[in-house]
Design an enzyme around this catalytic site. Sequence first.
Site, short mmCIF file in Angstrom:
data_model
loop_
_atom_site.label_atom_id
_atom_site.label_comp_id
_atom_site.label_asym_id
_atom_site.label_seq_id
_atom_site.Cartn_x
_atom_site.Cartn_y
_atom_site.Cartn_z
N ASP A 79 -2.15 6.42 -6.39
CA ASP A 79 -2.70 5.53 -5.38
C ASP A 79 -1.92 5.76 -4.08
O ASP A 79 -0.94 6.51 -4.05
CB ASP A 79 -2.55 4.09 -5.88
CG ASP A 79 -3.03 3.06 -4.88
OD1 ASP A 79 -4.13 3.23 -4.34
OD2 ASP A 79 -2.28 2.09 -4.63
N ALA A 86 -1.46 3.01 -0.73
CA ALA A 86 -0.71 1.81 -0.29
C ALA A 86 -0.13 1.06 -1.48
O ALA A 86 -0.83 0.76 -2.45
CB ALA A 86 -1.63 0.89 0.51
N LYS A 112 -13.03 -1.56 0.06
CA LYS A 112 -12.86 -2.66 1.01
C LYS A 112 -14.11 -3.53 1.18
O LYS A 112 -14.00 -4.74 1.38
CB LYS A 112 -12.37 -2.12 2.36
CG LYS A 112 -11.04 -1.36 2.27
CD LYS A 112 -10.01 -2.10 1.40
CE LYS A 112 -8.73 -1.31 1.24
NZ LYS A 112 -7.91 -1.75 0.10
#
Length: 275
Positions: free
Chosen positions: A15, A17, A56
């Site tokens: 991944d 962040a 998102k």
Amino acid sequence: MNYSNPSQLQAAILDWAGTVVDFGSFAPTQIFVEAFAEFDVQVSIEEARGPMGMGKWDHIRTLCDLPEVAERYRKVFGRTPTDADVTAIYERFMPLQIEKIAEHSALIPGALEVIAKLRGQGIKIGSCSGYPKQVMDKVVTLAATNGYTADHVVATDEVPNGRPWPAQALANVIALGIDDVAACVKIDDTVPGILEGRRAGMWTVALTCSGNALGLTYEGYRALASDTLASERKRIHKLFEASRPHYLIDTIADLPQVIADINQRLARGEMPQGN
């Protein structure tokens, strides 16, 4: 032709962040709060962290489905949020995220050293994120200036379904030329990211302290009293329990021991799907 179990790992799917960059996963969290605020709807940091790891748009949809958030939205607009409203918030989120991503682009301590060690063992470095490609392009560029370049990157809008679906992880498998998903390990700081790896048939490693679940800076994490840290680890382990990660560690700096253990298990004939 006969099938034989892989004897060692071929790829690590990382991944971004909260895993390799942005200790505490602050970049997306704060921007969700700001994007909703532009519509006069209050969302707390804690609420914003809840669906972290999803794409998102899906993240915003999930926030809008929270009864408390839906009610705040209704008080402002006279209705609960529709998909069109979610898209409007998302379209405000995107430029804010691109504008401010550099503020949280530092590599997590130990990441470069660990990734170099993995490559030294012949392990390819794939990656994926809940960020769309427009944001990921900037994240990738910033990371490169700090010395990190993945062998492959898959953004959430480059596949039909983002996390917790397995598509991004599997896209890495294809692009990297890996011949068995059991020879891959997915490393992530979110439940959707661990579910992604599980559903892709990979080994999975949950990071408990560098990302969304703890939500502290590196300095804040290091400053925690030992009893507080133990309590937080226990709380976070419980958060991950239902997603069934094979391993839970604090940060990517602790990964080499896990890689060694997985290789030993593969050599014994163990497979991730059976654990």
